[in-house]
Structure formats: structure tokens, C-alpha cells
Write a protein that holds these residues in place. Structure first.
Motif, mmCIF file in Angstrom:
data_model
loop_
_atom_site.group_PDB
_atom_site.id
_atom_site.type_symbol
_atom_site.label_atom_id
_atom_site.label_comp_id
_atom_site.label_asym_id
_atom_site.label_seq_id
_atom_site.Cartn_x
_atom_site.Cartn_y
_atom_site.Cartn_z
ATOM 1 N N PRO A 178 0.832 -1.217 0.000
ATOM 2 C CA PRO A 178 0.000 0.000 0.000
ATOM 3 C C PRO A 178 0.861 1.260 0.000
ATOM 4 O O PRO A 178 1.880 1.326 0.699
ATOM 5 N N ARG A 179 0.462 2.246 -0.778
ATOM 6 C CA ARG A 179 1.283 3.430 -0.957
ATOM 7 C C ARG A 179 1.674 4.118 0.351
ATOM 8 O O ARG A 179 2.845 4.521 0.506
ATOM 9 N N PRO A 180 0.766 4.300 1.321
ATOM 10 C CA PRO A 180 1.194 4.961 2.570
ATOM 11 C C PRO A 180 2.293 4.191 3.299
ATOM 12 O O PRO A 180 3.204 4.794 3.869
ATOM 13 N N VAL A 181 2.217 2.853 3.269
ATOM 14 C CA VAL A 181 3.239 2.041 3.930
ATOM 15 C C VAL A 181 4.557 2.135 3.164
ATOM 16 O O VAL A 181 5.632 2.295 3.759
ATOM 17 N N ALA A 182 4.499 2.033 1.842
ATOM 18 C CA ALA A 182 5.712 2.129 1.034
ATOM 19 C C ALA A 182 6.378 3.489 1.214
ATOM 20 O O ALA A 182 7.611 3.580 1.305
ATOM 21 N N ALA A 183 5.579 4.555 1.288
ATOM 22 C CA ALA A 183 6.139 5.894 1.478
ATOM 23 C C ALA A 183 6.872 5.993 2.808
ATOM 24 O O ALA A 183 7.964 6.582 2.891
ATOM 25 N N LEU A 184 6.307 5.414 3.864
ATOM 26 C CA LEU A 184 6.958 5.427 5.166
ATOM 27 C C LEU A 184 8.236 4.597 5.136
ATOM 28 O O LEU A 184 9.272 5.007 5.691
ATOM 29 N N MET A 185 8.189 3.438 4.486
ATOM 30 C CA MET A 185 9.385 2.599 4.388
ATOM 31 C C MET A 185 10.507 3.333 3.652
ATOM 32 O O MET A 185 11.684 3.199 4.005
ATOM 33 N N LEU A 186 10.152 4.129 2.659
ATOM 34 C CA LEU A 186 11.172 4.885 1.927
ATOM 35 C C LEU A 186 11.800 5.965 2.808
ATOM 36 O O LEU A 186 13.001 6.237 2.715
ATOM 37 N N VAL A 187 10.996 6.594 3.650
ATOM 38 C CA VAL A 187 11.550 7.586 4.577
ATOM 39 C C VAL A 187 12.570 6.923 5.501
ATOM 40 O O VAL A 187 13.674 7.435 5.710
ATOM 41 N N VAL A 188 12.203 5.757 6.047
ATOM 42 C CA VAL A 188 13.130 5.042 6.926
ATOM 43 C C VAL A 188 14.372 4.615 6.155
ATOM 44 O O VAL A 188 15.505 4.754 6.633
ATOM 45 N N LEU A 189 14.181 4.116 4.939
ATOM 46 C CA LEU A 189 15.318 3.679 4.116
ATOM 47 C C LEU A 189 16.285 4.826 3.875
ATOM 48 O O LEU A 189 17.508 4.670 4.058
#
Length: 252
Positions: free
Chosen positions: A172-183
């Protein structure tokens, strides 16, 4: 942990130096206007971690090009140098006819003049890079077809990159966006190599005492509160393909 295609790829990557992710990061976002969320994500990541990055496509701020194949090729390993240390790709990724089968291609250009950067073009460009040239890391679109993503990753590695980060299935886009911030916080703030950064993202998601990734990412609070990150459908989605740094035992 990192995946490789063959023993030969291991040998090739072992002798290739890694560029720091801070070396001219390049963002390709929403070039055809069909991925509006990608524009927002690129703006957020650039503001938080990459104020001097290059932006191609509809990146909202500090645009350096519309996102043509030639513009992206200029930042891949080639005859003019090793290219960018970090490539964040938020454009379409599809399979196109090639020979007797198909091959991955990035959907670039504009809505009025669409264009594709094919795997063969990337491969040919990379063959002209100087011997011993170092390489950077690419992050593939989160919504990409997993099979096409793996094939493109191997093409990018063969063309001179040292690592590629992708997704095993759509998230899901909101989860992927958060994972990218952490990455990006792991890659830039903590200066971790790409394979270690992916592992750090997974550990953060599995940590019951996790905290917000970085200051300024308050917009992700609802995603953090309403998502069970310990579900493997989330934490196991991100992968790294390419070289991995082996710790020096003498420095432990």
C-alpha cells in the motif's frame, strides 16, 4: 542479506567500488503525470534528506528535466563517469517485446511524448563505462511488477551499479512511502551500505518499541498507528540485490 543472479555476478560486484549515496542523488518522479503520489513522495524525501539532489519529471520543486531516457542515462554508469550515487525511480516499469520474449523498460518522457528506456539501452550504455568505474544504488518503484523489477535490477547491476533495492510484491502506498523515509534515513543519516539499510528497515518495522523515523515525518503518524508492521506482507516486501559489504573482523 542480498540476492545475486549467479556466482559470476558475485565476482563482478566484488571488485566494484560503491559510490556514497550522497553523491548527486537523482529522483525520477511521475514524468507522465500518471503517478501523482510519486511527486509528493519525491518532494518529501528531497526536502528531508537531499536538498541538493537532481529532479527529473514532475518533482514539484527544483526540476532539472522532464524525465527523458537521455536525461536518466546521463546519470547511469557510462562513458562520462559513474553517474549518481543514488537513483530513486518513481516511474512506470513494464515489460516490452524484445527478440523472442520481453524485457523490462522504464516509462519515461511526458504524457504528450511518452518514451521508454529499455534494458538493452541501459546495458549498452553501461558497457562504455571506464574499466574499474564505481557504481551507485537504485531504488525501484514500489508498485512495479516483481518479475520485471528483478530483471531490471540485474540489468542495472550488469551496467555498472553496485546495488538495487526493490519490492517482492505491491505494498500500500502509505506504507511504502513510510518505508522509503526510513530507508533514506538509514542511507543518508546513518550512512549504511544499501544491503544493511534494507535490513535496518526490516528491524525497525519488527521492533515493538519503534519510534517515528525522523523529525519532519509527522505526516506518517496515521500509517504508523494503523498498520501492523510485523506482518511479513509489509516488512518482508523490500529486498536488496547486488553487492554486500562484509564486516572487517579486525575492526569489531
Amino acid at each position: 542479506m542480498s540476492y545475486v543472479a549467479s556466482g559470476r555476478q558475485v565476482i563482478e560486484l566484488a571488485g566494484r567500488r560503491q559510490l556514497p549515496a550522497t553523491r548527486t542523488p537523482v529522483f525520477v518522479a511521475n514524468p507522465r503525470g500518471d503517478r501523482e503520489w510519486a511527486s509528493v513522495e519525491a518532494m518529501e524525501l528531497r526536502r528531508m534528506f537531499h536538498p541538493r539532489s537532481v529532479g527529473l519529471g514532475r518533482v514539484v520543486e527544483q526540476s532539472d528535466g522532464v524525465g527523458t531516457p537521455a536525461e536518466l542515462l546521463a546519470w547511469l554508469p557510462g562513458p562520462d563517469g559513474p553517474g549518481a550515487g543514488l537513483l530513486q525511480l518513481d516511474c512506470g516499469l513494464v515489460d516490452v517485446p524484445a527478440g523472442v520474449g520481453s524485457a523490462p523498460a522504464l516509462e519515461l518522457g511526458t504524457a504528450e511524448e511518452p518514451a521508454e528506456l529499455t534494458a538493452e539501452s541501459i546495458r549498452q550504455h553501461g558497457r562504455r563505462r571506464p574499466v574499474g568505474s564505481p557504481g551507485g544504488v537504485a531504488v525501484l518503484p514500489a508498485a512495479a511488477d516483481p518479475g520485471a523489477a528483478i530483471r531490471l535490477a540485474d540489468t542495472l547491476l550488469a551496467a555498472g551499479l553496485t546495488g538495487v533495492i526493490g519490492w517482492s510484491w505491491p505494498v500500500p502506498r502509505p506504507v511504502a512511502a513510510l518505508m522509503l523515509v526510513v530507508l533514506h534515513s538509514k542511507l543518508i543519516d546513518e550512512r549504511l551500505p544499501a544491503a544493511e539499510a534494507v535490513t535496518a528497515v526490516r528491524r525497525w518495522m519488527l521492533d515493538p518499541d519503534r519510534r517515528g523515523p525522523v523529525a519532519g515525518a509527522a505526516g506518517h503518524a496515521a500509517t504508523m498507528a494503523g498498520t501492523d508492521f510485523t506482518d511479513p506482507v509489509f516488512w518482508a516486501a523490500m529486498w536488496h540485490r547486488g553487492s554486500i559489504r562484509v564486516p572487517d573482523e579486525s575492526q569489531r
